[in-house]
Design a protein around this motif. Structure first.
Motif, short mmCIF file in Angstrom:
data_model
loop_
_atom_site.label_atom_id
_atom_site.label_comp_id
_atom_site.label_asym_id
_atom_site.label_seq_id
_atom_site.Cartn_x
_atom_site.Cartn_y
_atom_site.Cartn_z
N ASP A 145 0.84 -1.21 0.00
CA ASP A 145 0.00 0.00 0.00
C ASP A 145 0.87 1.25 0.00
O ASP A 145 0.55 2.25 -0.66
N GLN A 146 1.96 1.21 0.75
CA GLN A 146 2.87 2.36 0.81
C GLN A 146 3.70 2.48 -0.47
O GLN A 146 4.06 3.58 -0.88
N LEU A 147 3.99 1.34 -1.09
CA LEU A 147 4.82 1.36 -2.31
C LEU A 147 4.02 1.72 -3.56
O LEU A 147 4.60 2.13 -4.57
N ASP A 160 15.03 -1.33 -7.26
CA ASP A 160 14.50 -2.27 -6.26
C ASP A 160 14.25 -3.67 -6.82
O ASP A 160 13.22 -4.30 -6.57
N GLY A 161 15.19 -4.17 -7.60
CA GLY A 161 15.06 -5.53 -8.12
C GLY A 161 14.25 -5.65 -9.39
O GLY A 161 13.94 -6.75 -9.83
N ARG A 212 -4.81 -2.74 -1.43
CA ARG A 212 -5.90 -1.86 -1.82
C ARG A 212 -5.41 -0.74 -2.73
O ARG A 212 -6.06 -0.40 -3.72
N GLU A 213 -4.27 -0.15 -2.38
CA GLU A 213 -3.77 0.98 -3.16
C GLU A 213 -3.29 0.56 -4.54
O GLU A 213 -3.47 1.31 -5.52
N MET A 214 -2.69 -0.62 -4.66
CA MET A 214 -2.31 -1.12 -5.98
C MET A 214 -3.55 -1.30 -6.85
O MET A 214 -3.56 -0.92 -8.04
N LEU A 215 -4.60 -1.87 -6.28
CA LEU A 215 -5.82 -2.11 -7.05
C LEU A 215 -6.48 -0.79 -7.47
O LEU A 215 -7.02 -0.69 -8.57
N LYS A 216 -6.44 0.21 -6.61
CA LYS A 216 -7.00 1.52 -6.98
C LYS A 216 -6.29 2.08 -8.20
O LYS A 216 -6.92 2.62 -9.12
#
Length: 324
Positions: A145-147, A160-161, A212-216
């Motif tokens: 969510d933070q990323l 980051d890989g 949740r944030e990725m899906l948004k």
């Protein structure tokens, strides 16, 4: 309306409505003349909403939270609450399914051997307990969510890989051999970068992610992709829904035991003859273990190297890749 009229209209009981009042979910006005409860159409709507959410398995505390979101017109918050409820129900359903399969195994052993050895009971029960423990251990340990707000910028900058991010996604698309109008599932869909390739090829795409944030962000970028909150160990779909299942840079976050449970879930939602494609950093021992498991389940796996650290595991049910 009086409470008895409301109960009759909604096919419920006055006792149920009083319980909702006690829990703070309702506060009908009282008549100034006789102090009886007077229910408005808004109260009736609220009771109907509570009954519907109870039917979906939501507890009263969560219903109170959902109703508050509903009334504040917080559609995104309400959607998330309902998605979390669906994810919880899927986990419960899978656990019940495992119990049924364990019981079926005991019955099959009894019919075949005319006895049920204790060691066989222990074996079946332990397998059921093991899968339940693994699902119960699932938590977001990675802070996606933070990323999410900077995810696309980081992969574009190859940080980051994600040095070979585009190359891996291109390889997954190529080896999956998508056909127009097929329905695919992307697990750990993130912001939708892999699923978008299949969407552009005319496939219908669905995606699952715990964040949740990725899906948004995925819905904002690709509104045609269906998205659901979920994870590898409890996919929020019924059996045999998809022509192919893909995942990128996500499988590595699972433990070795969770890998096998995740494969079971992927095979569960695949249609007969379906194919799966996993792109990630998996060492040779892990690739071999997964390949052997797939062979035992009537899939024909192949491993393709993308570079020294990234590989693709592609498998088709019942046939060799070249014949698919």
């Amino acid at each position: 309306m009086r409470i008895k009229e409301v109960a009759d209209r909604l096919n419920t009981t006055t006792r149920t409505i009083r319980l909702y009042e006690e829990k703070g979910l309702l506060s009908p006005a009282k008549s100034r003349t006789n102090r009886y409860r007077e229910f408005t159409e808004q109260d009736v709507w609220r009771i109907q909403a509570i009954l519907s959410l109870r039917e979906a398995g939501m507890n009263l505390a969560d219903i109170g939270h959902a109703l508050a979101q509903w009334e504040r017109s917080e559609a995104e918050e309400l959607r998330h609450s309902l998605e979390l409820q669906r994810a919880s129900l899927v986990e419960q359903w899978l656990e019940l399914k495992q119990v049924i399969e364990t019981t079926e195994g005991m019955i099959a052993t009894l019919e075949a051997e005319q006895s049920l050895p204790l060691e066989r009971i222990f074996e079946l029960a332990e397998q059921s307990r093991r899968w339940k423990r693994q699902r119960g251990k699932w938590t977001d340990k990675w802070g996606f969510d933070q990323l999410a707000p900077t995810h696309d910028e980081r992969v574009k900058a190859r940080l980051d890989g994600y040095e070979d991010y585009e190359e891996l996604l291109d390889c997954i698309f190529t080896y999956t051999l998508p056909v127009e109008d097929e329905h695919g599932l992307d697990i750990g869909i993130g912001t939708g970068n892999l699923a978008a390739r299949f969407l552009e090829a005319g496939c219908r795409m669905s995606g699952v992610d715990q964040s949740r944030e990725m899906l948004k962000r995925c819905r904002s970028k690709h509104p045609d992709i269906e998205t659901k909150v979920g994870n590898f160990l409890a996919l929020p779909y019924l059996e045999k829904q998809f022509d192919f299942v893909v995942t990128s840079f996500a499988f590595r976050h699972l433990t070795a035991e969770q890998h096998l449970l995740a494969l079971e879930e992927m095979l569960r939602v695949l249609k007969p003859g379906g194919r799966l494609c996993i792109g990630d950093r998996l060492d040779e021992d892990e690739q071999q273990r997964l390949a052997l498991w797939l062979i035992k389940h009537n899939f024909r796996p192949q491993v393709h190297r993308v570079n020294d650290t990234l590989s693709i595991l592609i498998a088709v049910e019942g046939v060799d890749i070249e014949d698919a």
